[in-house]
Design a protein around this motif. Structure first.
Motif, PDB file in Angstrom:
ATOM      1  N   VAL A  86       5.519  11.294  -9.952  1.00  0.00           N
ATOM      2  CA  VAL A  86       5.153   9.899  -9.117  1.00  0.00           C
ATOM      3  C   VAL A  86       4.275   9.110  -9.951  1.00  0.00           C
ATOM      4  O   VAL A  86       4.297   7.979  -9.986  1.00  0.00           O
ATOM      5  N   VAL A  87       3.391   9.645 -10.736  1.00  0.00           N
ATOM      6  CA  VAL A  87       2.245   8.805 -11.485  1.00  0.00           C
ATOM      7  C   VAL A  87       3.492   8.113 -12.718  1.00  0.00           C
ATOM      8  O   VAL A  87       3.035   7.019 -12.936  1.00  0.00           O
ATOM      9  N   ASN A 129       0.670  -1.300   0.095  1.00  0.00           N
ATOM     10  CA  ASN A 129      -0.161   0.019   0.155  1.00  0.00           C
ATOM     11  C   ASN A 129       0.854   1.250  -0.016  1.00  0.00           C
ATOM     12  O   ASN A 129       1.734   1.488   0.643  1.00  0.00           O
ATOM     13  N   ILE A 130       0.313   2.328  -0.612  1.00  0.00           N
ATOM     14  CA  ILE A 130       1.059   3.579  -0.780  1.00  0.00           C
ATOM     15  C   ILE A 130      -0.267   4.523  -0.386  1.00  0.00           C
ATOM     16  O   ILE A 130      -1.115   4.599  -0.928  1.00  0.00           O
ATOM     17  N   TYR A 131       0.431   5.453   0.580  1.00  0.00           N
ATOM     18  CA  TYR A 131      -0.730   6.369   1.065  1.00  0.00           C
ATOM     19  C   TYR A 131      -0.418   7.684   0.708  1.00  0.00           C
ATOM     20  O   TYR A 131       0.537   8.169   0.453  1.00  0.00           O
ATOM     21  N   GLN A 132      -1.355   8.769   1.125  1.00  0.00           N
ATOM     22  CA  GLN A 132      -1.374  10.369   0.458  1.00  0.00           C
ATOM     23  C   GLN A 132      -0.263  10.940   1.674  1.00  0.00           C
ATOM     24  O   GLN A 132       0.582  11.734   1.233  1.00  0.00           O
ATOM     25  N   ASP A 133      -0.364  10.170   3.190  1.00  0.00           N
ATOM     26  CA  ASP A 133       0.715  10.964   3.912  1.00  0.00           C
ATOM     27  C   ASP A 133       1.943  10.010   4.291  1.00  0.00           C
ATOM     28  O   ASP A 133       2.612  10.295   5.298  1.00  0.00           O
ATOM     29  N   ALA A 164      -6.690   4.712  -6.071  1.00  0.00           N
ATOM     30  CA  ALA A 164      -7.913   5.223  -5.953  1.00  0.00           C
ATOM     31  C   ALA A 164      -7.378   6.883  -5.892  1.00  0.00           C
ATOM     32  O   ALA A 164      -6.559   7.344  -5.073  1.00  0.00           O
ATOM     33  N   THR A 165      -8.335   7.527  -6.218  1.00  0.00           N
ATOM     34  CA  THR A 165      -8.082   9.119  -6.430  1.00  0.00           C
ATOM     35  C   THR A 165      -9.596   9.819  -6.969  1.00  0.00           C
ATOM     36  O   THR A 165     -10.438   9.368  -7.193  1.00  0.00           O
ATOM     37  N   GLU A 178      -4.810   7.930  -2.747  1.00  0.00           N
ATOM     38  CA  GLU A 178      -4.509   9.426  -3.020  1.00  0.00           C
ATOM     39  C   GLU A 178      -3.119   9.318  -2.733  1.00  0.00           C
ATOM     40  O   GLU A 178      -2.697  10.496  -2.423  1.00  0.00           O
ATOM     41  N   ALA A 179      -2.236   8.754  -3.578  1.00  0.00           N
ATOM     42  CA  ALA A 179      -0.850   8.663  -3.647  1.00  0.00           C
ATOM     43  C   ALA A 179      -0.219  10.161  -3.840  1.00  0.00           C
ATOM     44  O   ALA A 179       0.910  10.210  -3.705  1.00  0.00           O
TER      45      ALA A 179
END
Length: 232
Positions: free
Chosen positions: A173-174, A87-91, A191-192, A160-161
């Motif tokens: 990043v994308v 998993n990769i997260y926004q924070d 997911a975004t 929301e990476a």
């Protein structure tokens, strides 16, 4: 289609009046890049967490690499999360007291990628002795990506990476995620709420009020460099 992940009739109710997912059916092809698109409250993060084993559905089936993860014991599920998915997260979720190298090493599993090759690919080989507080947002997300990839997962879940990044870092990043997905044969589910990320995906699944509003194959996905990231 060779499906790496399938979900059938998935519902999620947090309370009697908070029914966030309603009879969701989806199948994800191996080595595909799918965007789950939706505004806050649409159910996309709950769905992502259910598919990655962080959250159990109220009802329904989640088949990951042929296994029904809802029937697994906690120890078995932990093994899958350690070795098959990331998993990769926004924070970013980096530990501030550990160096970049130590944060990445935390992600190791049974079958790991070459460390030096990975950090070189992600452009962070000169940051290994630094601490997270010494990094920019874009650098932190690259470290988070390295930690997620070091175990050589089959499926990478991104929540929301790019949400905390500026336009240029979002594009970088994308672009990196697409590159490493091809290089390491990953299945990516992102997911975004950002329509620009969706333009680069093989497939876009749009959620609204707990339902699938649209499920569309992107016949001509754009390269991240072709997207106008200045308009959200």
């Amino acid at each position: 289609m060779n499906a790496i992940l399938e979900i059938h009739k998935v519902d999620k109710c947090y309370t009697e009046h908070d029914h966030v997912l309603k009879s969701i059916d989806l199948s994800f092809a191996s080595q595909s890049f799918t965007v789950l698109l939706g505004q806050s409250g649409s159910g996309k993060s709950s769905l992502l967490n259910i598919m990655s084993g962080l959250l159990r559905p109220t009802s329904g089936t989640v088949l990951l690499d042929g296994q029904d993860i809802n029937r697994l014991k906690d120890k078995q599920l932990a093994s899958i999360r350690r070795n098959i998915i990331s998993n990769i997260y926004q924070d970013y979720m980096l530990l501030s007291e550990l160096t970049v190298r130590e944060n990445i090493e935390l992600g190791r599993g049974q079958d790991n990628l070459d460390f030096d090759e990975l950090v070189t690919k992600l452009g962070i080989s000169d940051l290994l002795g630094n601490y997270p507080d010494e990094l920019s947002g874009g650098q932190k997300q690259r470290v988070a990506i390295a930690r997620a990839l070091i175990k050589k997962p089959k499926v990478l879940f991104c929540d929301e990476a790019t949400g905390a990044l500026d336009e240029e870092n979002s594009k970088q990043v994308v672009n990196l995620l697409h590159e490493v997905a091809k290089l390491y044969s990953l299945t990516v589910i992102f997911a975004t709420h950002n329509l620009k990320v969706a333009l680069t995906a093989d497939r876009v699944v749009t959620l609204g009020n707990g339902h699938i509003v649209q499920d569309k194959t992107n016949e001509q996905p754009l390269l991240p460099s072709e997207v106008n990231w200045g308009i959200d």
